[in-house]
Design a protein around this motif. Sequence first.
Motif, PDB file in Angstrom:
ATOM      1  N   LEU A  57      -1.158 -10.165  -8.323  1.00 12.53           N
ATOM      2  CA  LEU A  57      -1.830  -9.749  -6.478  1.00 12.53           C
ATOM      3  C   LEU A  57      -1.340  -9.325  -6.272  1.00 12.53           C
ATOM      4  CD1 LEU A  57      -4.765 -12.579  -7.199  1.00 12.53           C
ATOM      5  CD2 LEU A  57      -5.226  -9.783  -8.033  1.00 12.53           C
ATOM      6  N   THR A  58       0.276  -9.043  -5.592  1.00 12.49           N
ATOM      7  CA  THR A  58       1.175  -8.845  -4.641  1.00 12.49           C
ATOM      8  C   THR A  58       0.446  -8.128  -3.350  1.00 12.49           C
ATOM      9  OG1 THR A  58       2.254  -6.808  -5.702  1.00 12.49           O
ATOM     10  CG2 THR A  58       2.953  -9.079  -6.632  1.00 12.49           C
ATOM     11  N   HIS A  59      -0.896  -7.252  -3.277  1.00 10.31           N
ATOM     12  CA  HIS A  59      -0.999  -7.076  -2.053  1.00 10.31           C
ATOM     13  C   HIS A  59      -1.711  -7.702  -1.073  1.00 10.31           C
ATOM     14  CE1 HIS A  59      -4.243  -7.364  -5.022  1.00 10.31           C
ATOM     15  NE2 HIS A  59      -5.168  -7.203  -3.665  1.00 10.31           N
ATOM     16  N   LEU A  60      -2.177  -9.130  -1.597  1.00 10.81           N
ATOM     17  CA  LEU A  60      -2.701 -10.172  -0.769  1.00 10.81           C
ATOM     18  C   LEU A  60      -1.355 -10.289   0.216  1.00 10.81           C
ATOM     19  CD1 LEU A  60      -4.436 -11.896  -3.649  1.00 10.81           C
ATOM     20  CD2 LEU A  60      -5.260 -10.422  -2.178  1.00 10.81           C
ATOM     21  N   ALA A 104      -7.973  -5.152  -9.188  1.00  4.10           N
ATOM     22  CA  ALA A 104      -8.184  -3.231  -8.971  1.00  4.10           C
ATOM     23  C   ALA A 104      -8.870  -2.942  -7.406  1.00  4.10           C
ATOM     24  CB  ALA A 104      -9.346  -3.101  -9.783  1.00  4.10           C
ATOM     25  N   LEU A 105      -8.802  -4.278  -7.088  1.00  8.94           N
ATOM     26  CA  LEU A 105      -9.523  -3.322  -5.646  1.00  8.94           C
ATOM     27  C   LEU A 105      -8.842  -4.293  -4.425  1.00  8.94           C
ATOM     28  CD1 LEU A 105     -12.274  -6.327  -5.721  1.00  8.94           C
ATOM     29  CD2 LEU A 105     -12.429  -3.878  -6.349  1.00  8.94           C
ATOM     30  N   LYS A 106      -7.948  -3.318  -4.532  1.00 11.57           N
ATOM     31  CA  LYS A 106      -6.502  -3.457  -4.402  1.00 11.57           C
ATOM     32  C   LYS A 106      -6.840  -3.347  -2.007  1.00 11.57           C
ATOM     33  CE  LYS A 106      -3.460  -2.927  -7.046  1.00 11.57           C
ATOM     34  NZ  LYS A 106      -2.497  -3.719  -6.865  1.00 11.57           N
ATOM     35  N   LYS A 107      -7.952  -2.644  -1.933  1.00 13.43           N
ATOM     36  CA  LYS A 107      -8.160  -2.230  -0.211  1.00 13.43           C
ATOM     37  C   LYS A 107      -8.343  -4.162  -0.197  1.00 13.43           C
ATOM     38  CE  LYS A 107     -12.867  -1.744   1.905  1.00 13.43           C
ATOM     39  NZ  LYS A 107     -14.047  -1.024   1.610  1.00 13.43           N
ATOM     40  N   ALA A 108      -8.836  -4.749  -0.590  1.00 16.52           N
ATOM     41  CA  ALA A 108      -8.821  -6.374  -0.778  1.00 16.52           C
ATOM     42  C   ALA A 108      -7.951  -7.144  -0.550  1.00 16.52           C
ATOM     43  CB  ALA A 108     -10.266  -6.692  -1.525  1.00 16.52           C
ATOM     44  N   ASN A 109      -7.498  -7.257   0.732  1.00 16.02           N
ATOM     45  CA  ASN A 109      -5.822  -7.740   0.685  1.00 16.02           C
ATOM     46  C   ASN A 109      -5.900  -9.179   1.394  1.00 16.02           C
ATOM     47  OD1 ASN A 109      -6.227  -7.496   3.718  1.00 16.02           O
ATOM     48  ND2 ASN A 109      -4.088  -6.318   3.808  1.00 16.02           N
TER      49      ASN A 109
END
Length: 151
Positions: free
Chosen positions: A57-60, A32-37
């Motif tokens: 967590l594919t945004h990491l 839910a914290l997309k800005k934290a990559n």
Amino acid sequence: MAKNSLRDRVDGNELDLSLSNLSVVPVKEIAALKKANHLDLSCNQLKALNDIFSTSLTHLVKIDLSKNQLTSLPHNFGSLKNLQHLDVLGNQLTTLPVSFCQLIKLKWLDLKDNPIEEPLKTVAGNCLNDAECKKCAQKVRKCKCFMLSGV
């Protein structure tokens, strides 16, 4: 771990959950914290990551899993399509999942202090400095040798 307490641990684009005594990763809250990559899970009590870790967590871009007790990575770890930096120093990994070769953006990898089996151990090298960790990522990502391990 409540989402609000996680939000309090975000600094810029980094979520620092190191030294949190975690045995399970709060995947839904982190997702839910997309800005934290950039995610730091170092120095916890993690023994395994479930498959939802890789698909949620594919945004990491950066993951630090160093100094845990991981014996393997999820078979679908290659789903982390944006991952560029992975630190798994000081775990109990012997091999990597076949999907690892799908991490086409991976530029930095530290596998030190893991009981990595041959032939992956030779391919990965020592990774004693930043340049060697960059080479490690490139060589391991291109190598299919870990597929021989039956993972």
